[in-house]
Design an enzyme around this catalytic site. Sequence first.
Site, PDB file in Angstrom:
ATOM      1  N   LYS A   1       0.745   8.537  -3.794  1.00 43.89           N
ATOM      2  CA  LYS A   1       0.587   7.079  -3.697  1.00 43.89           C
ATOM      3  C   LYS A   1       1.823   6.400  -4.281  1.00 43.89           C
ATOM      4  O   LYS A   1       2.633   7.042  -4.960  1.00 43.89           O
ATOM      5  CB  LYS A   1      -0.687   6.635  -4.405  1.00 43.89           C
ATOM      6  CG  LYS A   1      -0.698   6.855  -5.894  1.00 43.89           C
ATOM      7  CD  LYS A   1      -2.112   6.690  -6.448  1.00 43.89           C
ATOM      8  CE  LYS A   1      -2.168   7.050  -7.897  1.00 43.89           C
ATOM      9  NZ  LYS A   1      -2.419   5.944  -8.784  1.00 43.89           N
TER      10      LYS A   1
ATOM     11  N   MET B   1      20.976  -7.395 -17.126  1.00 40.48           N
ATOM     12  CA  MET B   1      20.553  -7.203 -15.738  1.00 40.48           C
ATOM     13  C   MET B   1      21.245  -6.009 -15.076  1.00 40.48           C
ATOM     14  O   MET B   1      20.621  -5.212 -14.381  1.00 40.48           O
ATOM     15  CB  MET B   1      20.814  -8.483 -14.931  1.00 40.48           C
ATOM     16  CG  MET B   1      20.296  -8.397 -13.507  1.00 40.48           C
ATOM     17  SD  MET B   1      20.663  -9.855 -12.528  1.00 40.48           S
ATOM     18  CE  MET B   1      19.549 -11.049 -13.210  1.00 40.48           C
TER      19      MET B   1
ATOM     20  N   ARG C   1     -13.947   1.798 -13.160  1.00 38.24           N
ATOM     21  CA  ARG C   1     -12.973   1.201 -12.259  1.00 38.24           C
ATOM     22  C   ARG C   1     -13.621   1.200 -10.867  1.00 38.24           C
ATOM     23  O   ARG C   1     -14.169   0.208 -10.460  1.00 38.24           O
ATOM     24  CB  ARG C   1     -11.674   2.008 -12.319  1.00 38.24           C
ATOM     25  CG  ARG C   1     -10.440   1.197 -12.097  1.00 38.24           C
ATOM     26  CD  ARG C   1      -9.171   1.965 -12.394  1.00 38.24           C
ATOM     27  NE  ARG C   1      -9.024   3.222 -11.682  1.00 38.24           N
ATOM     28  CZ  ARG C   1      -7.925   3.958 -11.700  1.00 38.24           C
ATOM     29  NH1 ARG C   1      -6.860   3.559 -12.379  1.00 38.24           N
ATOM     30  NH2 ARG C   1      -7.848   5.096 -11.030  1.00 38.24           N
TER      31      ARG C   1
ATOM     32  N   TYR D   1      23.483  -9.636 -25.341  1.00 37.32           N
ATOM     33  CA  TYR D   1      22.699 -10.869 -25.482  1.00 37.32           C
ATOM     34  C   TYR D   1      21.857 -10.841 -26.755  1.00 37.32           C
ATOM     35  O   TYR D   1      21.214  -9.830 -27.060  1.00 37.32           O
ATOM     36  CB  TYR D   1      21.757 -11.044 -24.293  1.00 37.32           C
ATOM     37  CG  TYR D   1      22.458 -11.397 -23.006  1.00 37.32           C
ATOM     38  CD1 TYR D   1      23.187 -12.580 -22.888  1.00 37.32           C
ATOM     39  CD2 TYR D   1      22.385 -10.548 -21.911  1.00 37.32           C
ATOM     40  CE1 TYR D   1      23.822 -12.908 -21.694  1.00 37.32           C
ATOM     41  CE2 TYR D   1      23.017 -10.871 -20.710  1.00 37.32           C
ATOM     42  CZ  TYR D   1      23.739 -12.055 -20.617  1.00 37.32           C
ATOM     43  OH  TYR D   1      24.363 -12.381 -19.443  1.00 37.32           O
TER      44      TYR D   1
HETATM   45  C1  LIG Z   1      -8.200   8.683  -8.207  1.00 38.87           C
HETATM   46  C2  LIG Z   1      -6.943   9.289  -8.712  1.00 38.87           C
HETATM   47  N1  LIG Z   1      -6.810  10.610  -8.665  1.00 38.87           N
HETATM   48  C3  LIG Z   1      -5.692  11.208  -9.131  1.00 38.87           C
HETATM   49  C4  LIG Z   1      -4.650  10.493  -9.648  1.00 38.87           C
HETATM   50  C5  LIG Z   1      -3.442  11.218 -10.169  1.00 38.87           C
HETATM   51  O1  LIG Z   1      -3.344  11.061 -11.542  1.00 38.87           O
HETATM   52  P1  LIG Z   1      -2.131  11.670 -12.347  1.00 38.87           P
HETATM   53  O2  LIG Z   1      -0.895  11.036 -11.813  1.00 38.87           O
HETATM   54  O3  LIG Z   1      -2.381  11.276 -13.755  1.00 38.87           O
HETATM   55  O4  LIG Z   1      -2.156  13.143 -12.102  1.00 38.87           O
HETATM   56  C6  LIG Z   1      -4.763   9.108  -9.715  1.00 38.87           C
HETATM   57  C7  LIG Z   1      -3.681   8.329 -10.308  1.00 38.87           C
HETATM   58  O5  LIG Z   1      -3.830   7.352 -10.959  1.00 38.87           O
HETATM   59  C8  LIG Z   1      -5.939   8.485  -9.224  1.00 38.87           C
HETATM   60  O6  LIG Z   1      -6.082   7.162  -9.265  1.00 38.87           O
END
Ligand SMILES: Cc1ncc(COP(=O)(O)O)c(C=O)c1O
Length: 361
Positions: free
Chosen positions: A35, A301, A130, A253
Amino acid sequence: MPRPIQALIHPDALAHNLARARAQVPDARLWAVVKANAYGHGIERVFDGLRSADGFALLDLAEAQRLRALDWRGPILLLEGAFEPRDLELCSRLDLWHVVHNTQQIDWLAQHKTHTPHRVFLKMNSGMNRLGFTPAAFRSAWARLNALPQVDEISLMTHFSDADGERGVAHQVAAFEDATRDLPGERSLSNSAALLRHATIKTDWVRAGIMSYGSAPDHPQHAAAYWDLQPAMTLRSRLIGTQSLQAGDTVGYGSRFTASGPLRIGIVACGYADGYPRHCDSGTPILVDGVRCATVGRVSMDMLAVDLTPVPTAQPGSEVTLWGRGPRGQVLPIDEVAAAAGTIGYELMCAVTARVPVDVA
Ligand SMILES: Cc1ncc(COP(=O)(O)O)c(C=O)c1O
């Protein structure tokens, strides 16, 4: 000539880290979690290094399409499932497995017209609060899904809030197991921290995210080297200037750093507009020509400054490693830089900005 900053992705490190995950849980199948554009590394750039995974897990349909465009025919799991009903059409077309975490998604499935039933992962909220059905609501969600002709196989899933820390996973595992004891289907429980620290959890699929990219999920308790993980990304640049300071001279800065005596500093072509965290204070580790040094003053920056005391031979043009692999294989863990900024490796790797050219090593 372009600015000398560059990010490098290391396929050998990705493959090594994935092999580490496999060795840890040899009986489980492995989702490589890609992701957020593979945690900022780029889906196309990590694909070769991670292709020995059993599947890829992500959130965005567009990213799933990119994986299919790479000719990945194996499983793809949408970790948050459908965001609207028409997402299910793409799931049908691209054969995407998807998480179901609320009743609305079940309603959408019930109305979805498909010739091929879907593989779904029913998610339990076992304590993270969540996404997912509570243990009490889980069984009726399962029964509803099970009655749908649109659904083929139902797997069961949950996500841990504290696999990296003291509280651990036992309470969530117990909640999950109690509520699913007599339900059929494969299980997916562990993320990186869980599969490293709680490798005996019973799970058919693990979801390896951060560890695939070479960052320790439980830093600072453990460093990446402790888990034998290698950095999958190097952020490197060069010195573009030097300054010789006297006692009382300040840097950058806000004059946040004052030299206590004669001091040679280098100016690095890297700043917060490249994704380097502005919150890093003086003392953040950095390599110059592979030698460990420390930053001085505020990150601006496009530039930051480094104390060159440990490397007096450094000149404009000297290679600077912001994190990752140094020029002779030295390693500066991204987790150490993240800690200096009060954050975690995840955030830094996702935050490298579009102006930084990225290459595959
Ligand atoms: C549902 C779910 N599974 C797995 C993962 C992978 O987690 P990690 O990167 O800590 O291994 C995530 C990441 O946030 C997640 O949201």
